[in-house]
Design an enzyme around this catalytic site. Structure first.
Site, PDB file in Angstrom:
ATOM      1  N   LYS A 120       7.263 -17.974  -0.741  1.00  0.00           N
ATOM      2  CA  LYS A 120       7.674 -16.580  -0.884  1.00  0.00           C
ATOM      3  C   LYS A 120       7.863 -15.905   0.469  1.00  0.00           C
ATOM      4  CE  LYS A 120       6.178 -15.861  -5.591  1.00  0.00           C
ATOM      5  NZ  LYS A 120       5.626 -17.190  -5.915  1.00  0.00           N
TER       6      LYS A 120
HETATM    7  C1  LIG Z   1       6.054 -17.981  -6.966  1.00  0.00           C
HETATM    8  C2  LIG Z   1       5.775 -19.438  -6.921  1.00  0.00           C
HETATM    9  C3  LIG Z   1       6.467 -20.361  -7.733  1.00  0.00           C
HETATM   10  C4  LIG Z   1       7.496 -19.929  -8.754  1.00  0.00           C
HETATM   11  O1  LIG Z   1       8.679 -19.456  -8.168  1.00  0.00           O
HETATM   12  P1  LIG Z   1       9.744 -18.615  -9.040  1.00  0.00           P
HETATM   13  O2  LIG Z   1      10.720 -18.115  -8.038  1.00  0.00           O
HETATM   14  O3  LIG Z   1       8.970 -17.509  -9.689  1.00  0.00           O
HETATM   15  O4  LIG Z   1      10.342 -19.545 -10.036  1.00  0.00           O
HETATM   16  C5  LIG Z   1       6.182 -21.705  -7.595  1.00  0.00           C
HETATM   17  N1  LIG Z   1       5.237 -22.147  -6.729  1.00  0.00           N
HETATM   18  C6  LIG Z   1       4.550 -21.285  -5.935  1.00  0.00           C
HETATM   19  C7  LIG Z   1       3.512 -21.830  -5.019  1.00  0.00           C
HETATM   20  C8  LIG Z   1       4.787 -19.918  -5.996  1.00  0.00           C
HETATM   21  O5  LIG Z   1       4.088 -19.072  -5.218  1.00  0.00           O
END
Ligand SMILES: *Cc1c(COP(=O)(O)O)cnc(C)c1O
Length: 482
Positions: A120
């Site tokens: 993120k």
């Molecule tokens: C947020 C997250 C996801 C999921 O990603 P999306 O964009 O919501 O599909 C997967 N793995 C981790 C470690 C995350 O923080």
């Protein structure tokens, strides 16, 4: 470039118009009115670019209302080795997203080298700089309110810390995050960051955010905004690393690769879908879910059946514990030929607590053209995959990446290289790593003893009014013009 709503009843907007917005006024999600195409010549030119230069090339196709020089400076500042420094021993941080080859044709794309050790950061760091820039131009302030079970909240706080004109109020369930995640968030001492530890569960936090956001007078008075995964700029920033990963895994633009994507709210893989629509030679987009398999069910059957939040399983890949996928509407908009009236009808059912079934439609019959395949993974799969990757390749992966790799290996076409997106580092989910490997997960340098740092947070009851009072007392306010 104009942005339109998937529900068709909002006026077209520019990039900076929608930067600070969540949903469109008609309840839809914003998308470019058409996807820019990448020519073969551009692909050739982009292949050798460092990350920040590639990011500029991709993003300038979507952002045309920030002067080029400003946009370039902002992107250069975002994607630097100093920010994405948590690389493994022997790797080069200036790669930003190094490709780690496990075996011929099998790779991990490291997206977790940023400050909070999850993918993120790739988008959120850009968002922080974009917000500061746009707010600075207009002299406005923003109070960001969010709820987190771990990854999103810390990523938002590290992106917004110290930013002019921005305060962050982040709600988390008191005592329910991992020790490492708690320490990451609560040890921040920046005066513009406010951690609110709610004596409840994650859904209570989310309900409070909804209650505050539904008080339109309050929302307007205190300029409340969000940074959730439907934000278009987050999706746009994520498109870049599909290009970077493709170039790193291939030698020429005649080759194809498949991407395996651990998925929750469909934000990450939505960016892959857009990269593919732009012309990047992606064979398969392999969507992996955990036990919360609402998306896997859709791609297998054509039925989209969001679950009530009370039926969401708490799993060992918690960042994928979702009952409905907030970005999914963007993909379905493309799937139904961008017919907003169909989206209004389908999401009329979803927003009313129902489901929809596209299984017998001509559109679902053509879903293979979009490259999507899917599968699900469970706790036992996760442990087995973590153990196998450790014993075969000497590499430690986190629980979410394990879900992606498990499904990717099952669903990829033979002979096509597989790039699995590494969405977090193992230290964030240390309990499961210990369970799988019976040893301590690796910890990036500089994060030793983070659990012992002084913590700064406010414990509050499940009480929306109390949260509002707290925000009112600590909000970023209009400053008199100087
Ligand atoms: C947020 C997250 C996801 C999921 O990603 P999306 O964009 O919501 O599909 C997967 N793995 C981790 C470690 C995350 O923080």
């Amino acid at each position: 470039m104009h942005y339109i709503s998937t529900r068709g009843n909002s006026s077209p907007k520019s990039f900076t118009d929608i930067l600070l917005a969540g949903l469109a006024p008609d309840g839809g999600l914003y998308l470019p009115e058409s996807y820019p195409r990448v020519t073969p010549d551009e692909l050739t030119e982009w292949r050798g670019l460092p990350y920040h230069a590639l990011a500029f090339k991709v993003l300038e196709k979507f952002i045309d209302d920030i002067p080029f020089a400003d946009l370039k400076a902002l992107i250069d500042r975002t994607y630097t080795a100093a920010v994405y420094c948590n690389v493994r021993l022997g790797e080069d941080a200036s790669e930003i997203t190094p490709l780690r080859t496990l075996a011929p044709g099998l790779h991990l794309l490291e997206l977790s080298n940023g400050p909070t050790l999850a993918f993120k950061d790739m988008a959120m760091q850009l968002l922080g700089n974009l917000f500061e820039y746009v707010l600075g131009k207009s002299g406005a302030e923003l109070n960001i309110l969010g709820a987190t079970s771990g990854d999103t909240g810390s990523s938002a706080e590290y992106a917004m810390r110290g930013k002019r004109g921005i305060h962050v109020f982040m709600l988390s369930p008191y005592g329910k995050m991992s020790r490492f995640q708690t320490a990451q968030m609560f040890s921040l001492q920046d005066p513009n960051i406010f951690n609110i530890a709610v004596q409840g569960v994650f859904d209570d936090c989310q309900d409070i955010v909804k209650a505050v956001s539904n008080d339109h007078a309050f929302k307007e008075k205190y300029r409340i905004g969000t940074v959730n995964s439907i934000n278009w700029a987050r999706v746009a920033a994520q498109i870049v690393y599909y290009f970077k990963g493709y170039f790193a895994a291939t030698k020429s633009n005649d080759e194809q690769v498949s991407f395996a994507v651990p998925s929750g709210n469909f934000g990450n893989i939505c960016a892959g879908h857009i990269a593919r629509m732009m012309g990047l030679p992606i064979r398969k987009l392999i969507l992996a879910t955990n036990e919360n398999d609402v998306l896997d069910e859709f791609f297998r059957s054509g039925v989209y059946r969001p679950r009530p939040t009370a039926q969401t399983f708490q799993t060992s890949s918690p960042s994928m514990d979702i009952s409905k996928a907030s970005n999914f509407e963007r993909f379905v908009f493309d799937l139904v030929g961008r017919d907003a009236s169909t989206i209004r009808e389908l999401w009329g059912q979803v927003d009313g607590g129902g489901a929809f079934d596209l299984s017998s439609t001509a559109q679902f019959a053509r879903i293979a053209e979009y490259g999507f395949v899917s599968g699900a993974s469970c706790h036992a799969d996760r442990l087995a995959t973590i153990r196998r990757v450790w014993s075969q390749y000497g590499v430690m992966i986190d629980t979410h990446t394990a879900d992606g790799l498990k499904v990717g290996l099952e669903k990829n076409d033979s002979g096509i290289p597989l790039v699995c997106l590494e969405t977090a580092l193992p230290i964030k989910f240390e309990d499961t790593l210990r369970e799988a490997l019976n040893r301590e997960p690796e910890r990036p340098v500089g994060l030793d003893g983070i659990e012992d740092l002084a913590q700064r947070f406010e414990v509050m009851a499940v009480d929306a009014q109390a949260v509002k009072d707290y925000i009112a007392a600590h909000a970023e306010r209009m400053r008199p013009a100087s």
